[in-house]
Design a protein around this motif. Structure first.
Motif, PDB file in Angstrom:
ATOM      1  N   PHE A  35     -46.266  -0.158 -19.727  1.00  0.00           N
ATOM      2  CA  PHE A  35     -47.629   0.267 -19.398  1.00  0.00           C
ATOM      3  C   PHE A  35     -48.502   0.548 -20.626  1.00  0.00           C
ATOM      4  O   PHE A  35     -49.679   0.831 -20.488  1.00  0.00           O
ATOM      5  N   LEU A  36     -47.878   0.530 -21.811  1.00  0.00           N
ATOM      6  CA  LEU A  36     -48.695   0.803 -22.995  1.00  0.00           C
ATOM      7  C   LEU A  36     -49.408  -0.484 -23.413  1.00  0.00           C
ATOM      8  O   LEU A  36     -48.875  -1.578 -23.241  1.00  0.00           O
ATOM      9  N   PRO A  37     -50.607  -0.356 -23.992  1.00  0.00           N
ATOM     10  CA  PRO A  37     -51.298  -1.568 -24.432  1.00  0.00           C
ATOM     11  C   PRO A  37     -50.594  -2.159 -25.649  1.00  0.00           C
ATOM     12  O   PRO A  37     -49.718  -1.522 -26.245  1.00  0.00           O
ATOM     13  N   GLU A  38     -51.019  -3.318 -26.045  1.00  0.00           N
ATOM     14  CA  GLU A  38     -50.373  -4.025 -27.157  1.00  0.00           C
ATOM     15  C   GLU A  38     -50.417  -3.199 -28.445  1.00  0.00           C
ATOM     16  O   GLU A  38     -49.437  -3.096 -29.173  1.00  0.00           O
ATOM     17  N   CYS A  39     -51.575  -2.569 -28.718  1.00  0.00           N
ATOM     18  CA  CYS A  39     -51.694  -1.759 -29.932  1.00  0.00           C
ATOM     19  C   CYS A  39     -51.824  -0.303 -29.528  1.00  0.00           C
ATOM     20  O   CYS A  39     -52.800   0.064 -28.844  1.00  0.00           O
ATOM     21  N   TYR A  40     -50.861   0.494 -29.934  1.00  0.00           N
ATOM     22  CA  TYR A  40     -50.809   1.869 -29.450  1.00  0.00           C
ATOM     23  C   TYR A  40     -50.119   2.735 -30.485  1.00  0.00           C
ATOM     24  O   TYR A  40     -49.220   2.273 -31.198  1.00  0.00           O
ATOM     25  N   ALA A  41     -50.534   3.997 -30.566  1.00  0.00           N
ATOM     26  CA  ALA A  41     -49.835   4.946 -31.433  1.00  0.00           C
ATOM     27  C   ALA A  41     -49.968   6.345 -30.846  1.00  0.00           C
ATOM     28  O   ALA A  41     -50.924   6.640 -30.123  1.00  0.00           O
ATOM     29  N   VAL A  42     -48.963   7.182 -31.144  1.00  0.00           N
ATOM     30  CA  VAL A  42     -49.022   8.600 -30.781  1.00  0.00           C
ATOM     31  C   VAL A  42     -49.009   9.355 -32.088  1.00  0.00           C
ATOM     32  O   VAL A  42     -48.162   9.073 -32.955  1.00  0.00           O
ATOM     33  N   ILE A  43     -49.897  10.317 -32.236  1.00  0.00           N
ATOM     34  CA  ILE A  43     -49.829  11.108 -33.454  1.00  0.00           C
ATOM     35  C   ILE A  43     -49.752  12.590 -33.085  1.00  0.00           C
ATOM     36  O   ILE A  43     -50.605  13.107 -32.370  1.00  0.00           O
ATOM     37  N   GLY A  44     -48.689  13.225 -33.527  1.00  0.00           N
ATOM     38  CA  GLY A  44     -48.514  14.654 -33.273  1.00  0.00           C
ATOM     39  C   GLY A  44     -49.258  15.449 -34.327  1.00  0.00           C
ATOM     40  O   GLY A  44     -49.231  15.099 -35.509  1.00  0.00           O
ATOM     41  N   VAL A  45     -49.934  16.517 -33.890  1.00  0.00           N
ATOM     42  CA  VAL A  45     -50.676  17.357 -34.826  1.00  0.00           C
ATOM     43  C   VAL A  45     -50.306  18.811 -34.596  1.00  0.00           C
ATOM     44  O   VAL A  45     -50.363  19.311 -33.468  1.00  0.00           O
ATOM     45  N   SER A  46     -49.892  19.488 -35.656  1.00  0.00           N
ATOM     46  CA  SER A  46     -49.745  20.946 -35.580  1.00  0.00           C
ATOM     47  C   SER A  46     -49.689  21.459 -37.012  1.00  0.00           C
ATOM     48  O   SER A  46     -49.867  20.678 -37.960  1.00  0.00           O
ATOM     49  N   ARG A  47     -49.458  22.757 -37.156  1.00  0.00           N
ATOM     50  CA  ARG A  47     -49.512  23.316 -38.501  1.00  0.00           C
ATOM     51  C   ARG A  47     -48.243  23.018 -39.316  1.00  0.00           C
ATOM     52  O   ARG A  47     -48.291  22.891 -40.531  1.00  0.00           O
ATOM     53  N   SER A  48     -47.116  22.920 -38.598  1.00  0.00           N
ATOM     54  CA  SER A  48     -45.840  22.712 -39.313  1.00  0.00           C
ATOM     55  C   SER A  48     -45.911  21.447 -40.168  1.00  0.00           C
ATOM     56  O   SER A  48     -46.653  20.528 -39.865  1.00  0.00           O
ATOM     57  N   GLU A  49     -45.083  21.453 -41.225  1.00  0.00           N
ATOM     58  CA  GLU A  49     -45.038  20.270 -42.100  1.00  0.00           C
ATOM     59  C   GLU A  49     -43.871  19.379 -41.670  1.00  0.00           C
ATOM     60  O   GLU A  49     -42.726  19.790 -41.697  1.00  0.00           O
ATOM     61  N   TYR A  50     -44.159  18.188 -41.229  1.00  0.00           N
ATOM     62  CA  TYR A  50     -43.112  17.195 -40.957  1.00  0.00           C
ATOM     63  C   TYR A  50     -43.551  15.876 -41.571  1.00  0.00           C
ATOM     64  O   TYR A  50     -44.760  15.586 -41.600  1.00  0.00           O
ATOM     65  N   SER A  51     -42.591  15.071 -41.976  1.00  0.00           N
ATOM     66  CA  SER A  51     -42.937  13.677 -42.310  1.00  0.00           C
ATOM     67  C   SER A  51     -42.916  12.915 -40.975  1.00  0.00           C
ATOM     68  O   SER A  51     -42.400  13.432 -39.969  1.00  0.00           O
ATOM     69  N   ASP A  52     -43.417  11.695 -40.968  1.00  0.00           N
ATOM     70  CA  ASP A  52     -43.343  10.898 -39.730  1.00  0.00           C
ATOM     71  C   ASP A  52     -41.881  10.791 -39.271  1.00  0.00           C
ATOM     72  O   ASP A  52     -41.581  10.926 -38.094  1.00  0.00           O
ATOM     73  N   GLU A  53     -40.981  10.582 -40.249  1.00  0.00           N
ATOM     74  CA  GLU A  53     -39.554  10.392 -39.896  1.00  0.00           C
ATOM     75  C   GLU A  53     -38.979  11.665 -39.279  1.00  0.00           C
ATOM     76  O   GLU A  53     -38.270  11.623 -38.275  1.00  0.00           O
ATOM     77  N   ASP A  54     -39.296  12.814 -39.896  1.00  0.00           N
ATOM     78  CA  ASP A  54     -38.771  14.086 -39.351  1.00  0.00           C
ATOM     79  C   ASP A  54     -39.260  14.279 -37.918  1.00  0.00           C
ATOM     80  O   ASP A  54     -38.523  14.724 -37.036  1.00  0.00           O
ATOM     81  N   TYR A  55     -40.538  13.956 -37.734  1.00  0.00           N
ATOM     82  CA  TYR A  55     -41.108  14.189 -36.409  1.00  0.00           C
ATOM     83  C   TYR A  55     -40.481  13.247 -35.367  1.00  0.00           C
ATOM     84  O   TYR A  55     -40.190  13.647 -34.244  1.00  0.00           O
ATOM     85  N   ARG A  56     -40.230  12.003 -35.788  1.00  0.00           N
ATOM     86  CA  ARG A  56     -39.568  11.051 -34.876  1.00  0.00           C
ATOM     87  C   ARG A  56     -38.174  11.562 -34.503  1.00  0.00           C
ATOM     88  O   ARG A  56     -37.749  11.467 -33.356  1.00  0.00           O
ATOM     89  N   ASP A  57     -37.468  12.126 -35.505  1.00  0.00           N
ATOM     90  CA  ASP A  57     -36.136  12.672 -35.209  1.00  0.00           C
ATOM     91  C   ASP A  57     -36.255  13.773 -34.169  1.00  0.00           C
ATOM     92  O   ASP A  57     -35.479  13.862 -33.227  1.00  0.00           O
ATOM     93  N   LYS A  58     -37.247  14.630 -34.387  1.00  0.00           N
ATOM     94  CA  LYS A  58     -37.387  15.805 -33.510  1.00  0.00           C
ATOM     95  C   LYS A  58     -37.754  15.408 -32.069  1.00  0.00           C
ATOM     96  O   LYS A  58     -37.099  15.816 -31.125  1.00  0.00           O
ATOM     97  N   VAL A  59     -38.801  14.604 -31.917  1.00  0.00           N
ATOM     98  CA  VAL A  59     -39.293  14.389 -30.544  1.00  0.00           C
ATOM     99  C   VAL A  59     -38.756  13.117 -29.886  1.00  0.00           C
ATOM    100  O   VAL A  59     -38.927  12.932 -28.689  1.00  0.00           O
TER     101      VAL A  59
END
Ligand code: BG6
Length: 509
Positions: A35-59
């Motif tokens: 159901f997602l379109p061809e070009c899509y992204a999710v970006i998490g925003v909060s105060r904590s410091e994560y790299s993209d990789e850390d955040y992918r591991d977490k969620v």
């Protein structure tokens, strides 16, 4: 199928519980379902410091709400994780939003997401106004090169004034059609089916009024207590947490007039009229017609269960209600004189949400049983959860001599529909927002109209010490006083079991 534009989902409150438990798994399901379109992204925003990789591991990779799904193969997890990014922003700081803007510009360019953005506010409500302003200040509310939509989680306001203020502040930066006030009950398939049951069938609508309906009952019972949410719940309570939003949405769907079309505005106009027709309570009405309760410690199914005041982050003197039952009227042509009874509670015997329509008995009793009149009330149960389905109770002749009658059940269960994929509520609602469909989201005027009715109750509870909070043992159906709300001989709530067709005091829980 509606077209879904290329886009980015920005989740504020990215390290919070809702994001991990509901939002990311919902988007993952959309990904797996194609159901997602061809070009899509999710970006998490909060105060904590994560790299993209850390955040992918977490969620994604370590998210137990996602990795246990059958669709979570190493390939799908990896494919989905590649769409997930993270940006640290101190959302309280109005100066910090430029950072988000730059990151989004970059992502839009890299991923061809066309400057279309959904901003999902999964933060504490105290941040909603600041975030809307921060986004507005850096032009992320603008729709000149793409579109911009704001999803606002509940609670939408704490009372009438704060809801009005929140609407006003959000509207300074976003227009009403950019704002999506989420109520996850509206995302439930069975809730949407109430609308279809009423308006797709010709047999119900002619009876759906004061001439044939005696009373309407709505129950949303939970077996669990406040769990880890004592801090939030103690300053909220059941009236704000469940009634003002979820149960009122159910009432609106049952009580609304047929809309002219099935589009968002036609439906939302009719729902608004229901809230506007609620008969306001006087102080005296509140004492008599609104019962509040709080669960006390008890033994439930052999297990010791703490009382509400013993829960984590709850005050030992708390008067917060974990149970509310109320009777009210809708003053319009259709519903004049028909009482609505609604109730919700934590630590009830079972988890069940259902609407019960009690029809009036026959006007002339032809069949009389030994001791009581036959022709009991016909009852239609619309079961939202669990054991989702519809049940109709009607009288049948008992085989043999004479005309003895007995009430029997005719039932439909959703699980009889094979091969039908039922999306989770958040999945459905996020997809609707992605496609610009506001039908299942609450409109600002409706939210205020619902608060208008609730506000005097909150004030009375705050100011009048003599309005009791009744204790009820955990694992029971709440204070007995709620039974007295229902007028009439032998009239009571339906005490539902987890199985749709069973009710009464003794059943499989
Ligand atoms: C939430 C309330 O909105 O709905 C919770 O904050 C409640 O307290 C929950 O438990 C109930 O939702 P559901 O979908 O489990 O009926």
């Amino acid at each position: 199928m509606k077209k879904t534009d290329n886009q980015v989902l920005v989740i504020f409150g990215a390290s919070g519980d809702l994001t991990e438990r509901k939002l990311i798994p919902a988007v993952f399901n959309l990904y797996c379902g194609g159901f997602l379109p061809e070009c899509y992204a999710v970006i998490g925003v909060s105060r904590s410091e994560y790299s993209d990789e850390d955040y992918r591991d977490k969620v994604v990779f370590n998210n137990e709400h996602l990795i246990n799904k059958a669709s979570a193969t190493p390939e799908t997890l990896k494919g989905f994780a590649d769409l997930v990014y993270y940006q640290s922003v101190d959302t309280k700081n109005i100066e910090a939003y430029g950072k988000l803007k730059s990151r989004l510009d970059l992502l839009d360019e890299q991923n061809a997401t066309c400057n279309n953005h959904i901003f999902y506010l999964a933060t504490p409500p105290s941040l909603y106004e600041t975030i809307a302003q921060g986004l507005g200040d850096v032009g992320l509310n603008s729709e000149t090169t793409g579109w911009s939509r704001l999803i606002v989680e509940k609670p939408f306001g704490y009372n009438l004034n704060s809801a009005k203020k929140l609407n006003k502040e959000l509207l300074k930066h976003f227009s009403e059609d950019q704002i999506y006030r989420i109520d996850h009950y509206l995302g439930k398939e069975t809730v949407q089916n109430m609308f279809v049951t009423r308006f797709a069938n010709s047999i119900f609508e002619p009876l759906w009024n004061r001439n044939y309906i005696h009373r309407i009952e709505v129950t949303a019972a939970e077996h669990v207590g406040v769990e880890k949410r004592g801090g939030y719940y103690d300053s909220s309570g059941a009236l704000r947490d469940m009634i003002q939003n979820h149960l009122f949405q159910l009432v609106a769907l049952i009580a609304m007039e047929p809309p002219v079309r099935s589009d968002a505005e036609s439906i939302r106009n009719e729902k608004l009229k229901v809230f506007q027709s609620l008969r306001p309570y006087s102080d005296e009405d509140i004492k008599e017609n609104v019962i509040r309760g709080q669960y006390m410690n008890s033994t439930v199914r052999g297990e010791a269960v703490p009382g509400y005041r013993e829960e984590e982050d709850v005050s030992e003197q708390s008067k917060t209600e974990t149970y509310v039952a109320m009777k009210f009227f809708i003053d319009n042509w259709r519903w004049a004189g028909v009482p609505f009874y609604i109730r919700t509670g934590k630590r009830m015997p079972t988890r069940v949400t259902e609407v019960v329509i009690h029809f009036k008995p026959n006007h002339h009793h032809l069949f009389v049983n030994d001791s009581k009149l036959a022709n009991q009330q016909n009852v239609l149960v619309l079961r939202i959860q669990p054991n989702e389905g519809i049940l109709l109770k009607f009288d049948m002749k008992i085989p043999g001599a004479g005309f003895k009658t007995e009430q029997v059940n005719m039932d439909f269960h959703y699980d009889e529909l094979t091969n039908v994929y039922v999306p989770d509520a958040y999945e459905r609602l996020i997809l609707d927002c992605m496609q610009g469909d506001t039908t299942l989201y609450a409109r600002g005027d409706s939210t205020e109209a619902a608060w208008e009715f609730i506000d005097p109750i909150l004030k009375a509870w705050e100011q009048q010490e003599d309005i009791p909070v009744f204790g009820y043992p955990a694992g029971t159906w709440g204070p007995e006083h709620a039974d007295k709300l229902i007028e009439g001989d032998n009239m009571n709530w339906r005490y539902p079991c987890s199985n749709l067709t069973d009710d009464g005091n003794y059943c499989e829980l």
